[in-house]
Write a protein that holds these residues in place. Sequence first.
Motif, mmCIF file in Angstrom:
data_model
loop_
_atom_site.group_PDB
_atom_site.id
_atom_site.type_symbol
_atom_site.label_atom_id
_atom_site.label_comp_id
_atom_site.label_asym_id
_atom_site.label_seq_id
_atom_site.Cartn_x
_atom_site.Cartn_y
_atom_site.Cartn_z
ATOM 1 N N ASP A 31 -2.037 -5.573 13.300
ATOM 2 C CA ASP A 31 -1.583 -5.791 11.663
ATOM 3 C C ASP A 31 -1.312 -4.219 11.531
ATOM 4 O OD1 ASP A 31 -0.983 -6.175 9.273
ATOM 5 O OD2 ASP A 31 -2.802 -7.315 8.767
ATOM 6 N N GLY A 32 -0.173 -3.962 11.199
ATOM 7 C CA GLY A 32 0.207 -2.670 10.919
ATOM 8 C C GLY A 32 -0.092 -2.365 9.359
ATOM 9 N N ALA A 33 -0.730 -1.154 9.125
ATOM 10 C CA ALA A 33 -1.067 -0.915 7.678
ATOM 11 C C ALA A 33 0.120 -0.497 6.866
ATOM 12 C CB ALA A 33 -2.247 0.102 7.367
ATOM 13 N N SER A 34 0.525 -1.525 5.801
ATOM 14 C CA SER A 34 1.653 -0.940 5.130
ATOM 15 C C SER A 34 1.527 0.308 4.387
ATOM 16 C CB SER A 34 2.203 -2.050 4.149
ATOM 17 O OG SER A 34 2.333 -3.231 4.789
ATOM 18 N N ILE A 35 2.325 0.996 4.045
ATOM 19 C CA ILE A 35 2.516 2.479 3.288
ATOM 20 C C ILE A 35 3.423 2.137 1.924
ATOM 21 C CG2 ILE A 35 2.866 4.993 3.049
ATOM 22 C CD1 ILE A 35 2.559 4.896 6.220
ATOM 23 N N PRO A 36 2.558 2.170 1.053
ATOM 24 C CA PRO A 36 3.396 1.760 -0.295
ATOM 25 C C PRO A 36 4.081 2.936 -0.810
ATOM 26 C CG PRO A 36 1.130 2.226 -0.978
ATOM 27 C CD PRO A 36 1.154 2.070 0.876
ATOM 28 N N PRO A 37 5.214 2.622 -1.649
ATOM 29 C CA PRO A 37 6.023 3.669 -2.152
ATOM 30 C C PRO A 37 5.254 4.783 -2.635
ATOM 31 C CG PRO A 37 7.156 1.527 -2.412
ATOM 32 C CD PRO A 37 5.743 1.341 -1.978
ATOM 33 N N GLY A 38 5.491 5.818 -2.395
ATOM 34 C CA GLY A 38 4.801 6.902 -3.168
ATOM 35 C C GLY A 38 3.875 7.559 -2.304
ATOM 36 N N VAL A 39 3.511 7.092 -1.230
ATOM 37 C CA VAL A 39 2.422 7.814 -0.446
ATOM 38 C C VAL A 39 3.010 8.305 0.628
ATOM 39 C CG1 VAL A 39 0.830 7.135 1.541
ATOM 40 C CG2 VAL A 39 0.607 5.771 -0.979
ATOM 41 N N THR A 40 3.132 9.481 0.923
ATOM 42 C CA THR A 40 3.888 10.370 2.034
ATOM 43 C C THR A 40 3.036 10.337 3.297
ATOM 44 O OG1 THR A 40 2.647 12.399 1.419
ATOM 45 C CG2 THR A 40 4.702 11.723 0.139
ATOM 46 N N SER A 41 3.866 10.308 4.274
ATOM 47 C CA SER A 41 3.441 10.636 5.825
ATOM 48 C C SER A 41 4.395 11.506 6.414
ATOM 49 C CB SER A 41 3.750 9.273 6.534
ATOM 50 O OG SER A 41 3.531 9.278 7.866
ATOM 51 N N ALA A 42 3.427 12.392 7.245
ATOM 52 C CA ALA A 42 4.337 13.322 8.047
ATOM 53 C C ALA A 42 4.714 12.980 9.322
ATOM 54 C CB ALA A 42 3.441 14.606 8.094
ATOM 55 N N GLU A 157 2.621 -0.228 -13.696
ATOM 56 C CA GLU A 157 1.007 0.022 -13.426
ATOM 57 C C GLU A 157 0.440 -0.424 -12.266
ATOM 58 O OE1 GLU A 157 3.030 -0.126 -17.605
ATOM 59 O OE2 GLU A 157 2.709 -1.391 -16.112
ATOM 60 N N HIS A 158 0.686 -1.561 -11.977
ATOM 61 C CA HIS A 158 0.152 -2.180 -10.821
ATOM 62 C C HIS A 158 0.574 -1.231 -9.421
ATOM 63 C CE1 HIS A 158 -0.620 -5.042 -7.402
ATOM 64 N NE2 HIS A 158 -1.514 -5.363 -8.030
ATOM 65 N N ALA A 159 1.954 -1.157 -9.379
ATOM 66 C CA ALA A 159 2.337 -0.165 -8.193
ATOM 67 C C ALA A 159 1.783 1.070 -8.031
ATOM 68 C CB ALA A 159 3.792 -0.145 -8.592
ATOM 69 N N GLU A 160 1.542 1.752 -9.290
ATOM 70 C CA GLU A 160 0.735 2.982 -9.451
ATOM 71 C C GLU A 160 -0.634 2.879 -8.797
ATOM 72 O OE1 GLU A 160 -0.055 7.067 -9.844
ATOM 73 O OE2 GLU A 160 1.794 5.955 -9.493
ATOM 74 N N ALA A 161 -1.337 1.921 -9.411
ATOM 75 C CA ALA A 161 -2.770 1.495 -9.080
ATOM 76 C C ALA A 161 -2.982 1.203 -7.516
ATOM 77 C CB ALA A 161 -3.397 0.410 -9.800
ATOM 78 N N ARG A 162 -2.201 0.699 -6.966
ATOM 79 C CA ARG A 162 -1.896 0.180 -5.695
ATOM 80 C C ARG A 162 -1.827 1.712 -4.685
ATOM 81 N NH1 ARG A 162 2.688 -2.219 -1.561
ATOM 82 N NH2 ARG A 162 1.113 -2.370 0.374
ATOM 83 N N ARG A 163 -0.879 2.483 -5.183
ATOM 84 C CA ARG A 163 -0.793 3.722 -4.591
ATOM 85 C C ARG A 163 -1.840 4.682 -4.609
ATOM 86 N NH1 ARG A 163 -0.326 8.664 -5.476
ATOM 87 N NH2 ARG A 163 -0.332 8.301 -7.815
ATOM 88 N N GLU A 164 -2.744 4.633 -5.914
ATOM 89 C CA GLU A 164 -3.769 5.367 -5.780
ATOM 90 C C GLU A 164 -5.013 4.646 -4.927
ATOM 91 O OE1 GLU A 164 -4.775 5.502 -9.992
ATOM 92 O OE2 GLU A 164 -3.187 6.928 -10.515
ATOM 93 N N TYR A 165 -4.843 3.507 -4.789
ATOM 94 C CA TYR A 165 -5.896 2.730 -4.156
ATOM 95 C C TYR A 165 -5.704 3.009 -2.751
ATOM 96 C CZ TYR A 165 -8.030 -1.437 -1.758
ATOM 97 O OH TYR A 165 -8.678 -2.313 -1.178
ATOM 98 N N VAL A 166 -4.407 3.087 -2.040
ATOM 99 C CA VAL A 166 -4.316 3.211 -0.666
ATOM 100 C C VAL A 166 -4.571 4.729 -0.536
ATOM 101 C CG1 VAL A 166 -2.528 3.343 0.916
ATOM 102 C CG2 VAL A 166 -2.465 1.298 -0.525
ATOM 103 N N GLU A 167 -4.115 5.499 -1.329
ATOM 104 C CA GLU A 167 -4.387 6.904 -1.079
ATOM 105 C C GLU A 167 -6.007 7.190 -1.121
ATOM 106 O OE1 GLU A 167 -2.212 9.295 -3.819
ATOM 107 O OE2 GLU A 167 -0.738 9.376 -2.613
ATOM 108 N N THR A 168 -6.870 6.613 -1.946
ATOM 109 C CA THR A 168 -8.188 6.736 -1.911
ATOM 110 C C THR A 168 -9.156 6.015 -0.588
ATOM 111 O OG1 THR A 168 -8.303 6.482 -4.302
ATOM 112 C CG2 THR A 168 -10.194 5.893 -2.992
ATOM 113 N N LEU A 169 -8.318 4.986 -0.099
ATOM 114 C CA LEU A 169 -9.009 4.494 0.943
ATOM 115 C C LEU A 169 -8.616 5.290 2.231
ATOM 116 C CD1 LEU A 169 -8.254 0.539 1.015
ATOM 117 C CD2 LEU A 169 -10.285 1.661 0.307
ATOM 118 N N GLY A 170 -7.530 6.107 2.122
ATOM 119 C CA GLY A 170 -7.077 6.902 3.341
ATOM 120 C C GLY A 170 -8.205 8.044 3.544
#
Length: 272
Positions: A31-42, A157-170
């Motif tokens: 199960d690939g971990a989806s990367i939401p918009p706003g989260v950058t990857s190198a 607001e939900h999209a922004e909270a999701r981005r912050e949530y994913v970045e925190t889990l990282g």
Amino acid sequence: MRVAFASEPAYPDRPNEDFIGATADAVVLLDGASIPPGVTSACSHSVRWYSHTLGSTLLAEMTQSAGPLPELLAKGIKHVTSLHDFTCDLTHGGSPSATVIMLRQTAGHLDWLVLGDSTLILDTGTAEPMVICDDRLEQVAAPHRARLDSLRGGTPEHAEARREYVETLGQYRNRDGGFWVASTDPLAADQALTGTIPANQVHAVAVLTDGAADAVNRYRLITWRQLLDVLAQDGPDELIHQIREAERSDPQGELWPRSKAHDDASAVFCLV
């Protein structure tokens, strides 16, 4: 083993980041971990590329080697890392990652490995099946979900909270005290849950990504025993259909708070 499976992307116009591969005596699910918009990857490679490349590598390894599953997983992660470590900055926390389940039947036994929050179910004929899931991600994530769960899905607001949530889990990914998934470090394989059980003690096996396990874990539509019955009687497609019906009845996550309205869902059912 007799194997049946189904997999459906979260949305028809988006790539399915899950991977299923199977032979007569081996199953691999990622199960690939989806990367939401706003989260950058190198990394220039997609999550789908990672899950499908690692998944096909692991299936090949399992058909060619009888070595321990953690050893094969470490070898697979190392191989896939070598395919893009010269073109991508793999030290960046946003590198693609995936959960992994490996199942192999050999010499009268079933060997299994679970890394991440996908679910393995062993039907041993008892009233309650044996359910194996690595819950370290849930333990880490729970304290950080309050704001995300309080907001209606589909809103900015939900999209922004999701981005912050994913970045925190990282910040907790692949480190002691956090959770472990397949990504760029082969040492993650040492953190997998593993086991062996005599094949004659197992009637059937189900392998699920979290998008399919949500039928029990999130939506409480059925029990694990009933889930096995659905897979046996109606097939994996029907399980995913029931999940999608539940999700469509609650598109903004008011009844069942979640980070996204739909998730890729994959289910494998094996008769041993």
